[in-house]
Design a protein around this motif. Structure first.
Motif, mmCIF file in Angstrom:
data_model
loop_
_atom_site.group_PDB
_atom_site.id
_atom_site.type_symbol
_atom_site.label_atom_id
_atom_site.label_comp_id
_atom_site.label_asym_id
_atom_site.label_seq_id
_atom_site.Cartn_x
_atom_site.Cartn_y
_atom_site.Cartn_z
ATOM 1 N N GLU A 70 0.836 -1.200 0.000
ATOM 2 C CA GLU A 70 0.000 0.000 0.000
ATOM 3 C C GLU A 70 0.871 1.251 0.000
ATOM 4 O O GLU A 70 0.578 2.221 -0.707
ATOM 5 C CB GLU A 70 -0.935 -0.010 1.214
ATOM 6 N N LYS A 127 2.196 2.213 -3.338
ATOM 7 C CA LYS A 127 1.279 2.920 -4.247
ATOM 8 C C LYS A 127 1.254 4.423 -3.989
ATOM 9 O O LYS A 127 0.787 5.190 -4.819
ATOM 10 C CB LYS A 127 -0.132 2.351 -4.085
ATOM 11 N N HIS A 132 -10.572 4.794 -7.046
ATOM 12 C CA HIS A 132 -9.771 5.053 -8.246
ATOM 13 C C HIS A 132 -9.937 6.507 -8.648
ATOM 14 O O HIS A 132 -10.764 7.243 -8.098
ATOM 15 C CB HIS A 132 -10.158 4.100 -9.390
ATOM 16 N N ILE A 173 -9.183 -3.493 -8.530
ATOM 17 C CA ILE A 173 -7.851 -2.969 -8.220
ATOM 18 C C ILE A 173 -6.844 -3.401 -9.283
ATOM 19 O O ILE A 173 -5.997 -2.603 -9.720
ATOM 20 C CB ILE A 173 -7.422 -3.418 -6.809
ATOM 21 N N ARG A 207 -7.274 -1.199 -12.254
ATOM 22 C CA ARG A 207 -6.802 0.145 -11.928
ATOM 23 C C ARG A 207 -5.283 0.215 -11.942
ATOM 24 O O ARG A 207 -4.688 1.192 -12.415
ATOM 25 C CB ARG A 207 -7.332 0.518 -10.536
ATOM 26 N N GLU A 208 -4.625 -0.819 -11.427
ATOM 27 C CA GLU A 208 -3.168 -0.788 -11.295
ATOM 28 C C GLU A 208 -2.453 -1.011 -12.619
ATOM 29 O O GLU A 208 -1.222 -0.943 -12.683
ATOM 30 C CB GLU A 208 -2.706 -1.816 -10.257
ATOM 31 N N GLN A 209 -3.242 -1.292 -13.684
ATOM 32 C CA GLN A 209 -2.586 -1.472 -14.979
ATOM 33 C C GLN A 209 -2.148 -0.163 -15.609
ATOM 34 O O GLN A 209 -1.462 -0.149 -16.627
ATOM 35 C CB GLN A 209 -3.510 -2.246 -15.936
ATOM 36 N N ARG A 255 -4.023 5.350 -12.165
ATOM 37 C CA ARG A 255 -4.921 4.640 -11.250
ATOM 38 C C ARG A 255 -6.397 4.947 -11.526
ATOM 39 O O ARG A 255 -7.176 5.212 -10.608
ATOM 40 C CB ARG A 255 -4.615 4.925 -9.786
#
Lengths: 363, 363, 363, 363
Positions: A44, A47, A155, A176, A179-181, A185
């Protein structure tokens, strides 16, 4: 009382300045028995950390968290959990040109006036670096909530005037993952591309831009939230507004709800196929009378553009004389990509707190 | 902890249900020496009371406040001030048809689930009647603030999609006088007429509509607000979101600020003719880093439409069976005219609290 | 924060002055579902009220309590419970001779200096009359505790140098019945007679005398109390020391324990016939490491002699000039008989609070 | 709420276990501008640290404190001050024989029951090692108080049945200098010798003994303390009772005051040569109605004998089976010499807190 603590029963207190020895947090009131997945907590923090992509500040911090107390053989013990994150890249010289001038739309002037003394290095305590401590604590809160089946996802739903469409992914992990691709975000890939290109342009201008983060909390039991002042959405709102750069908060129908009629806005109660009480619509955003009603909690947070820009700006100095501030140093062109884990963390802290508080509702 | 208190040093605790004996408030932490103008306090309550015009509910309550403690020879003594407002028109029969059904978008279902028991008469504790106690306490806070030169004014800036233009009246008394010339409490007379006509139509439809209240706080000294979690705007946000029917809060540039660039959003510091530090623009809404900077504090609050409508609606009962709720009783077609004194009261409570808290900032 | 509240989750706030309109209390955080036995609450107040016997002050107050909120059909609803006790016999003239002089060992001087203004009538807020509100709230806490099997009993164990022997009555109701057979509230009948005669003599001298109250709490579950600062005995100690005229608190072995050796003081763990963990001795007073261990909680409270005596005394006035205060009015020759219900009430408030707090200890 | 914080405006939160990474404290609410004398803080810790003499435990800890945040160029900045003390001598093996048995009169049983999990190493969080964090924070509070002229001194006034006579040294530095000339920290040299010999004998027996610490606070301004629940002596009492092994607290006339008559106990007001209001006697212990009256504050704290003795003792294990605990490891034969700086620290924290709280008493 001096404002560095948050929560009543699941309570955190953060400390530390941008360019001091370390920042950190004490969590007091975490129940015993929570399994502490340190990799998750570090993930976390990763990020939120600076330097993670071309659209974030280039300050380098590994933001490695260390737990000093409150756990034993991998579980929480009910005693306070102290977490510490050393500061590494304290390039304070970058700020030497700001010692005696007040940066526009920063907290320099208000801190100097309130306290009569000010750690000017990187904004000192007013730096958003403090939010790393929140993310660490929030990650633990999320582990507690996950053990109860509660999921929180957020997001980037807007950057400047670019708005993402609603994303319909019910599974939190999938949401998630999608989103993380991308580095902005945003869970909608097409919009993400547009946002990234826009931010990159803003960055090249030496400028910054604001944005919005949307958050969804699922599987919240009915009953969280205290009536009157500590309504669940009031505590969520305070939590979000306490994040650096936030200028607005809305939940459920939000501002647009104020333009609607009651006959269209009312959420009709019904039962779903499993016999669970649900509402046909969710303009209430999962909260009625300040108490969770079992529907997904939905809210949106508005972030202003970062105040540090790479332009020269007029201002005044400590004596009130006109001065100019030059655009140097490192900065985030848009704060929202790094704000996503912060929003989730603060939401988790609020929900964990009210989960514990709700245990006292009945005899 | 159960959420019926607000504030840290200037702290109120409210009690009472819509159809119980009385509602009231204890103010703990009011400094000694404040002159208690009971007429002023009653006047504030009169602005919130039901039955004051054709666009408010017709329930009749004089809302006469009585002070039970904490004053001596017309001044506060530093001890707790208890204020009580008896309930008069407790026409509970109006609610007998609701004993066992959950009204849509009300707190019936969440209260029943959280507590297992529920005072169904008029919403019990979840009724907005509780806000009368806030207005009484807030009026005392305003008297304290006035003695320090601080002024708070609010008005209805939107009803449905009707928005008032900005009103430029610097003097607080004049602003209020102009606002009070119409029953919708909008300081722009032309817009007020339009709003009233619109609300009247909505009322005739047996429907309701939402709106927005804008608030301005002037002459706030620099330094109020605690960094990190108890930022001044975070506490204002929580205060506003704790008011019944509020779904959104923004300050300064608010949601529209998230669409701006830093180079246009930054508020440039300068000195005015008297040598006072000001900013050229006020996108910060008078608050930087969570601390007041001496500029006017500006925020906006969004209210959803009142959930009680005069239409029949589908719902479920306590056993989860489908049921119908009939549109009976008395209701407000639009809550914002009566919300204006509530917004001012909550703002006053926040500012009074931070005024006292700020006394500890320096040695 | 201004000190008129007590407790964290079961939290009371009291208000009112000796000769104002009324005194009262708000209880916030009482769980829903507690059966409210108003006769029991009134009965507790009757044990504290003035004028109940020849060894108490002759001020006449019926101390009739009224509940204004928070209950529905005889049960608590989880919302704040306001209780009010009107003041009846406000013979303020008795105090007119004290307007401008500071009574020795009263709070006149400290209040006047702290606040700059003072309600001189009967001590205003500093009067022990405030404790009636605590007794009302404590009675509700006792009803909550009784529903969990927890019993609290106290009695007068010393008056001046007259000490009662230990009383071995395990049943709480029997203990109280025996105690209530005499006006000094000592559970040992022979000592009670001696105490009464002594107090009566002191009263005839126009003088006062101190005493001690011993309290026992039975069937407390293991686990109440929070480590470190909010140890169960620390909160009990604060509760007791907050009662007017209290100058000392000890639990378990207390002051005499400081003269013992570890080898004699250590409480050896064992199991009783039913397999319950007990300790052979109870020098720990039922609390180890600040947490209840299931043994009876035992503590003692020392009260100084009442400061109001019927003698003339030297003092100073508000300007600092020498003055004489005459011995007039009504007074208690010994406060401990009326203090018994207060000690029980405060103990109940502490235990109820920690009962709720303990619900958060484990996941 | 979980009990690891103390104070309202000058608020500390401690963390850490006996054999974890580190212990520490966050001070939130310290005003800006306090000069941080790190040598003084370390000196206070040195008075508490283990291994300092033959009558203390032989555990070796340098207890070196490090400040992580909240200061800038040698002064406090108004932001939270984090202090950390690493654990060095974590000889956990000494405790391996205690993993599954409950040591008599320790917190093993209550922690295990409350939390279901327990860090058994050296008592974990229940160890008095936690008080080092309090001493560090209290030292900073003392620096703040010194800047206001307020002095706090304590010494060992009793060990077992050996009582020191009253010591009349008005100057705080001289008092401390005399006290520090002996290892038992009694300001009366003759009694000190007797105490040391006695403790040494107890130690050779493998036993322990209790004692008392007396504390005096001078130059406290009139007005500190909040009426009703947060009386100054109630907060002092709670502070002292929260220290490990404390079983009693009294202030002013204390327990013996309960044996006196009002006519002898009342403190007569008068003026001293400089015109300052004083009282002829000080049975009130410097506090009237819960508020400081300008006279020296005086109180006494009773410590039970340390529970760890070098004898074998009967007990039970985690399954409730009979077990024996052997007398091994390191222990303090008498805790009071090391408790002196803890008592002073907690007193300083209470006074600093109320100094700040009192700033809100008047408009």
């Amino acid at each position: 009382m001096a404002g560095n603590s948050f929560g009543q029963l699941f309570r955190i207190t953060t400390f530390g300045e941008s360019h001091g020895e370390a920042i950190g947090v004490i969590i007091d009131g975490c129940p015993s028995g929570v399994e502490v997945d340190l990799d998750y907590i570090q993930g976390e923090l990763d990020k939120r950390k600076p330097g993670q992509s071309k659209i974030t500040t280039q300050r380098k911090e590994s933001d490695t968290v260390k737990i000093l107390s409150g756990t034993f053989e991998g579980k929480t013990t009910g005693t306070p959990i102290a977490m510490i994150i050393p500061n590494e890249d304290q390039r304070s010289k970058d700020y030497s040109h700001n010692v005696d001038v007040f940066r526009p739309s920063h907290a320099d002037y208000t801190y100097a006036t309130k306290y009569g003394i000010r750690d000017h290095r990187g904004g000192g305590r007013s730096s958003a670096r403090e939010t790393a401590a929140r993310v660490a604590a929030g990650a633990l809160a999320k582990l507690l909530l996950k053990s109860q089946g509660i999921e929180i996802v957020a997001h980037v739903s807007s950057v400047g005037k670019i708005d993402a469409p609603n994303v319909f992914i019910d599974n939190a992990d999938e949401f998630i993952a999608q989103r993380e691709q991308n580095i902005v975000r945003c869970a909608d890939p097409a919009t993400a591309e547009e946002m990234i290109a826009f931010i990159d342009g803003v960055r090249k201008d030496g400028d910054t831009v604001g944005g919005k983060v949307s958050c969804y909390i699922k599987n919240v039991p009915v009953g969280l939230g205290e009536p009157v002042f500590d309504k669940l959405h009031a505590d969520l709102g305070k939590a979000m507004l306490s994040i650096n750069a936030v200028h607005g908060f809305e939940f459920g129908s939000g501002f647009s709800g104020s333009e609607m009629r009651g006959s269209e806005h009312n959420d009709i109660f019904m039962k779903d196929a499993e016999g669970k009480v649900i509402t046909r619509t969710n303009f209430s955003g999962g909260i009625q009378g300040g108490i969770s009603n079992g529907m997904p909690i939905e809210f949106k947070v508005a972030f202003k553009p970062v105040a540090t820009i790479m332009h020269n700006q007029q201002t005044i100095d400590g004596e009130g004389n006109a001065a100019e501030i030059s655009g140097k140093g490192r900065h985030d062109p848009c704060v929202v990509p790094r704000a996503v884990p912060i929003v989730e963390a603060m939401a988790a802290l609020v929900i964990a707190d009210h989960l514990l508080r709700n245990r006292s509702a009945k005899i």
